[in-house]
Design a protein around this motif. Structure first.
Motif, mmCIF file in Angstrom:
data_model
loop_
_atom_site.group_PDB
_atom_site.id
_atom_site.type_symbol
_atom_site.label_atom_id
_atom_site.label_comp_id
_atom_site.label_asym_id
_atom_site.label_seq_id
_atom_site.Cartn_x
_atom_site.Cartn_y
_atom_site.Cartn_z
ATOM 1 N N UNK A 129 0.830 -1.207 0.000
ATOM 2 C CA UNK A 129 0.000 0.000 0.000
ATOM 3 C C UNK A 129 0.863 1.257 0.000
ATOM 4 N N UNK A 130 1.923 1.276 0.793
ATOM 5 C CA UNK A 130 2.814 2.440 0.831
ATOM 6 C C UNK A 130 3.459 2.681 -0.535
ATOM 7 N N UNK A 131 3.965 1.630 -1.135
ATOM 8 C CA UNK A 131 4.604 1.747 -2.447
ATOM 9 C C UNK A 131 3.567 2.132 -3.500
ATOM 10 N N UNK A 132 2.425 1.487 -3.450
ATOM 11 C CA UNK A 132 1.367 1.770 -4.418
ATOM 12 C C UNK A 132 0.862 3.200 -4.346
ATOM 13 N N UNK A 133 0.651 3.699 -3.134
ATOM 14 C CA UNK A 133 0.171 5.091 -2.987
ATOM 15 C C UNK A 133 1.209 6.081 -3.504
ATOM 16 N N UNK A 134 2.478 5.848 -3.230
ATOM 17 C CA UNK A 134 3.523 6.753 -3.715
ATOM 18 C C UNK A 134 3.538 6.775 -5.244
#
Length: 160
Positions: A129-134
């Motif tokens: 989720x962190x990578x995807x949101x960035x």
């Protein structure tokens, strides 16, 4: 031989369902809904989960659709996606791709189901989720405001 193969497949399917149930319980979600949809939303990012493969080779796949870039930003975004995928330098071990029909950017990663427990799955989904949101923020920017995200370590691959 065939009976043993089927037993291993059923065992892995059962393990996958148990992982999703435990993930739902730890996140305060309805387990039946998660098992039916195989999707979770983390920080406004939908992450789809799927089991693939058979027996000991079974894997869990995570995938998110991150949106499309504006036509004027497309060359910059496409170049950034390629650079990020090179040795997973900007994806933490995940892979960025495109849906052919409309150039929607996707982020996906896979991990062997063997050895994966609920705590590791939860951490993996959170990192995804962190990578995807960035990347979603980068792809959907109206203007070139910042450089592409970078994850120096292959963390999303959850090397356990």
């Amino acid at each position: 031989m065939a009976a043993t193969h089927c037993a291993k497949d059923l065992c892995m399917i059962s393990h996958y369902r148990e992982l999703l149930t435990a993930l739902a319980e730890s996140a305060g979600l309805d387990a039946a809904s998660l098992l039916a949809s195989e999707e979770v939303i983390v920080n406004d990012l939908t992450i789809s989960m799927q089991m693939a493969g058979e027996g000991e080779q079974s894997e869990i796949l995570l995938c998110s659709l991150l949106g499309t870039a504006t036509a004027d930003r497309w060359p910059e975004v496409a170049r950034s996606l390629l650079l990020a995928n090179h040795l997973w330098a900007g994806t933490g071990g995940a892979t960025l791709g495109l849906l052919d029909e409309d150039n929607t950017v996707s982020l996906s990663v896979r991990q062997p189901l063997t050895g994966l427990d609920a705590q590791k799955l939860s951490a993996w989904v959170s990192e995804m989720a962190d990578i995807g949101r960035a990347w979603q923020d980068f792809v959907q920017q109206a203007h070139s405001e910042s450089s592409a995200p970078a994850w120096p370590e292959a963390t999303a691959g959850l090397h356990v």
